[in-house]
Design an enzyme around this catalytic site. Sequence first.
Site, PDB file in Angstrom:
ATOM      1  CG  HIS A 159      -1.948  -0.973   1.038  1.00 20.03           C
ATOM      2  ND1 HIS A 159      -2.975  -1.203   2.045  1.00 20.03           N
ATOM      3  CD2 HIS A 159      -2.315  -2.132   0.361  1.00 20.03           C
ATOM      4  CE1 HIS A 159      -3.883  -1.983   1.847  1.00 20.03           C
ATOM      5  NE2 HIS A 159      -3.630  -2.709   0.780  1.00 20.03           N
ATOM      6  CB  CYS A 197      -1.766   1.376   6.413  1.00 23.05           C
ATOM      7  SG  CYS A 197      -1.419   0.890   4.643  1.00 23.05           S
ATOM      8  CB  CYS A 207      -6.258  -0.908   5.314  1.00 26.82           C
ATOM      9  SG  CYS A 207      -4.445  -1.301   5.444  1.00 26.82           S
ATOM     10  CD  GLU A 225      -1.808   4.069   3.226  1.00 30.81           C
ATOM     11  OE1 GLU A 225      -1.640   3.514   2.224  1.00 30.81           O
ATOM     12  OE2 GLU A 225      -3.040   4.038   3.718  1.00 30.81           O
TER      13      GLU A 225
END
Lengths: 156, 156
Positions: A60, A93, A90, A62
């Site tokens: 992801h 993260c 999420c 992040e």
Amino acid sequence: MDEDHDISVSPYMRLALETAREAAADGEVPVGAVLVDAGTGDVIVTAGNRVECDSDPTAHAEMIVIREAANLRKDARLNGCDLYVTLEPCPMCATAISFARIRRVYFGAFDPKGGGVENGPRIFDQPTCHHRPDVYGGIGESDAAALLREFFAARR
Amino acid sequence: MDEDHDISVSPYMRLALETAREAAADGEVPVGAVLVDAGTGDVIVTAGNRVECDSDPTAHAEMIVIREAANLRKDARLNGCDLYVTLEPCPMCATAISFARIRRVYFGAFDPKGGGVENGPRIFDQPTCHHRPDVYGGIGESDAAALLREFFAARR
């Protein structure tokens, strides 16, 4: 002012949105992140989602900026750094953000289905969460949400 | 049978414990993980924590085996794989396990302070969790917990 394009959004969030657009062009879910040195205002690193391109379920946006910035600084803790991301992080993260000791998190669209900050497990509100960043949600939300809607509509 | 050394523990968990011991020797929190192809029984990858060595707050043992196995398979989803890890996964790792579609998770020591499976946010029990692996906790717990106790006692 055009309601669909909020020019008051910070340049960091606009950069995150631009990075999200680039991710979409690569076939990734369009989420972009920017990590900023809060002391100097310098952008340390930007990244879009790379789950499909890298065959990495943890890639992801992040996670990528946290990993790259920590590697640049040779320090697993990113004290004094702020994160701008186009979508609510999420739970994976959010937990990584806490581990990295990020100071502030600015995010765009709220994510009722997959978010872990204001939705789902609300990671930073857990009693076992040892570092809670300041959180500012809904920054540049209309652009970030439109980008995601367009992406998923095109794939249906 | 010596209660402190449960020889009935599966060879995969014993391998995870050995990997955790190696991590401790590197100054890392002693947690080890092993990812297994459930169809063939082959070990795909093993890893210990590398947070300090790699200056990476996301470099938990579980994250490393997931990332490496996904890269090996060129597939962000690890269908048909089982994970053995010496400590209850944290919320970051639990979410990554769900994203990766891991079939079963066997873990050693329960972690009331940092766990995210049977403690804290209980990631797999969230209504927004899209894939819940089968979970077997407390496998080889006494060895895994002793290793962690020794590590933290030595650092006090």
